[in-house]
Design a protein around this motif. Structure first.
Motif, mmCIF file in Angstrom:
data_model
loop_
_atom_site.group_PDB
_atom_site.id
_atom_site.type_symbol
_atom_site.label_atom_id
_atom_site.label_comp_id
_atom_site.label_asym_id
_atom_site.label_seq_id
_atom_site.Cartn_x
_atom_site.Cartn_y
_atom_site.Cartn_z
ATOM 1 N N VAL A 35 41.165 39.522 43.367
ATOM 2 C CA VAL A 35 40.275 38.247 43.111
ATOM 3 C C VAL A 35 39.339 38.008 44.183
ATOM 4 N N SER A 36 38.184 37.728 43.773
ATOM 5 C CA SER A 36 37.153 37.461 44.937
ATOM 6 C C SER A 36 37.084 35.851 44.612
ATOM 7 N N VAL A 37 36.869 35.213 45.925
ATOM 8 C CA VAL A 37 36.721 33.913 46.234
ATOM 9 C C VAL A 37 35.381 33.692 46.893
ATOM 10 N N ALA A 71 30.116 33.042 51.839
ATOM 11 C CA ALA A 71 31.249 33.932 52.017
ATOM 12 C C ALA A 71 32.095 34.499 51.213
ATOM 13 N N VAL A 72 32.274 35.845 50.967
ATOM 14 C CA VAL A 72 33.242 36.190 49.419
ATOM 15 C C VAL A 72 34.523 36.597 50.090
ATOM 16 N N VAL A 73 35.458 36.228 49.805
ATOM 17 C CA VAL A 73 36.848 36.636 50.484
ATOM 18 C C VAL A 73 37.639 37.465 49.251
ATOM 19 N N ARG A 74 38.050 38.600 49.689
ATOM 20 C CA ARG A 74 38.809 39.357 48.791
ATOM 21 C C ARG A 74 40.274 39.293 48.945
ATOM 22 N N LEU A 75 40.985 39.028 47.798
ATOM 23 C CA LEU A 75 42.300 38.640 47.715
ATOM 24 C C LEU A 75 43.268 39.689 47.038
ATOM 25 N N ALA A 87 41.398 28.363 38.138
ATOM 26 C CA ALA A 87 41.991 27.915 39.325
ATOM 27 C C ALA A 87 41.165 27.720 40.422
ATOM 28 N N THR A 88 41.802 26.934 41.400
ATOM 29 C CA THR A 88 40.994 26.484 42.507
ATOM 30 C C THR A 88 41.632 27.246 43.656
ATOM 31 N N ALA A 89 40.620 27.256 44.953
ATOM 32 C CA ALA A 89 41.000 27.773 46.196
ATOM 33 C C ALA A 89 40.761 27.057 47.157
ATOM 34 N N LEU A 124 32.109 29.145 43.990
ATOM 35 C CA LEU A 124 31.978 28.002 45.111
ATOM 36 C C LEU A 124 32.359 26.764 44.464
ATOM 37 N N ALA A 125 32.092 26.349 43.316
ATOM 38 C CA ALA A 125 32.234 25.081 42.895
ATOM 39 C C ALA A 125 33.689 24.542 42.769
ATOM 40 N N ARG A 126 34.598 25.897 42.545
ATOM 41 C CA ARG A 126 36.023 25.297 42.674
ATOM 42 C C ARG A 126 36.620 25.687 43.965
#
Length: 416
Positions: A35-37, A71-75, A87-89, A124-126
């Protein structure tokens, strides 16, 4: 001693390298999905940091990239974790000086939609991040180092001076404010409905923006005309004001006369009310006077059709005629000579029940004998008794043409 410390460090490193020890974080055991956040700021988040759901570690950070200013975080999340697609992060800290981790959660205040799966992106909105300890300490230092304490002290001193001796008024104001807030709370549903109605109204206005713009554009010519005619409108209103003043003076001056006229008119109106239906019937008859309203059917051009029945006593008429002596034979009628009259007038006939006819200057049409044929019946045309059986009288020549029979036939058979 330095050599011994180095040797001990090398030994510990060798032991760790030869042992399979689980370090904090790391990828989840078993199958997982990526998942990318997107975050505006990842602080000091590092790869291999934990990913938690309800404070339970369910994955780890596999990488961090920078795309523009985001910033894109790979999970990597364990396949057993089921989250909604919306979902939110958030980036949180395990303790005051602890490590950073990514917390995933279901959305608050909205319904869950879909299922988070491999390759999805949380926009980014979530996403959000928590406050750093450094930021909290910096804000506290700004407040303590003259940033706000002086102002708070001034505010407190001014409030104390303002309320000194007015404690009762302040308490009353607070009570009124409490009742006001309670009233607002009791009408919360109505306020919410009003706000929702206002929202719907605003939406309808937004949908009809084009129509409203056209209406405003259509008003422009009319407003231009009104602006051009402003002096005329002002003069008209001024004249209307003057007319109202004059009318008021006239009404005030003629009020007594008007009241007297109305009082004088009252008896006439009462009589008109008493007359009822007789007044319209009388007016109907007056339009056809001296004939009744239905006499119009008997008038054809310049002729009036008249039907009359005379009940004559022939025996009495003959007895009176014979007692007077033989009648002188009349000369034969010649063209251009008037019809001779009887030498002896007949006695007056008894009163007959004939309706009285008005004496009107009506012309005697052709075919009606002149009056005076029968003594005692002046003004009655012969056609009223003979119905044109015995002849026709020509008013132009004064003669009777085609006369059949004489007075006996007239008296014995004359009826119309």
């Amino acid at each position: 001693m330095r050599s011994g410390a180095r040797a001990l460090a090398v030994l510990v490193t060798a032991l760790l390298a030869g042992c399979d020890l689980g370090l904090p974080g790391g990828a989840p055991d078993g199958p997982s999905y990526g998942v990318s956040v997107e975050f505006a700021d990842v602080l000091d988040l590092v790869p291999q940091a934990a990913v938690k759901v309800n404070d339970v570690t369910v994955g780890s950070v596999s990488g961090i990239e920078l795309h523009g200013w985001t910033a894109v975080v790979r999970l990597k999340v364990a396949d057993t974790v089921v989250l909604p697609d919306n979902a939110t992060a958030a980036i949180r800290q395990s303790s005051l000086l602890g490590e950073k981790f990514v917390a995933l959660a279901a959305p608050q205040g909205e319904a869950a939609q879909g299922t988070l799966s491999d390759g999805d992106t949380i926009p980014l909105a979530r996403t959000r991040r928590g406050a750093e300890v450094e930021e909290v300490l910096g804000a506290l230092g700004l407040l303590l180092n003259g940033g706000g304490l002086g102002q708070l002290k001034t505010i407190n001193a001014e409030i104390t001076k303002a309320l000194s001796g007015r404690e009762g008024d302040a308490k009353g104001a607070l009570r009124e404010l409490d009742r006001f807030v309670a009233g607002l709370d009791a009408q919360k549903d109505d306020i919410v409905r009003a706000i929702e109605a206002l929202d719907r109204f605003s939406a309808r206005l937004a949908e009809q923006t084009g129509t409203l713009a056209q209406a405003v554009d259509a008003l422009e010519p009319g407003l231009t005309v009104l602006a051009d005619q402003r002096p005329q409108l002002t003069a008209m209103l001024t004249a209307l004001r003057d007319l109202g003043a004059v009318g008021e003076r006239v009404i005030e001056a003629s009020r007594d006369d008007t009241l007297r006229s109305l009082r004088a008119l009252q008896p006439l109106l009462e009589q008109l009310v008493k007359a009822g239906d007789a007044l319209p019937r009388g007016l109907d008859f007056a339009l056809s006077y001296p004939f009744p309203p239905n006499a119009g059917k008997a008038i054809a051009g310049d002729f009036v059709r008249l039907h009359a029945t005379l009940d004559l006593d022939a025996a009495s008429i003959l007895a009176n005629a014979l007692a007077a002596g033989p009648a002188t034979p009349s000369a034969p009628s010649k063209p251009g000579l008037p019809l001779p009259t009887l030498p002896l007038p007949l006695p007056s006939l008894p009163a007959l029940p004939l309706p009285s006819l008005p004496a009107l200057p009506l012309p005697v049409p052709s075919g009606i004998l002149p009056s005076g044929i029968l003594p005692g019946l002046p003004g009655l045309p012969l056609a009223a008794t003979t119905a044109t059986r015995d002849g026709r009288w020509d008013p132009a020549t004064g003669e009777v043409v085609r006369v059949r029979g004489g007075l006996p036939e007239l008296l014995t058979g004359g009826q119309a």
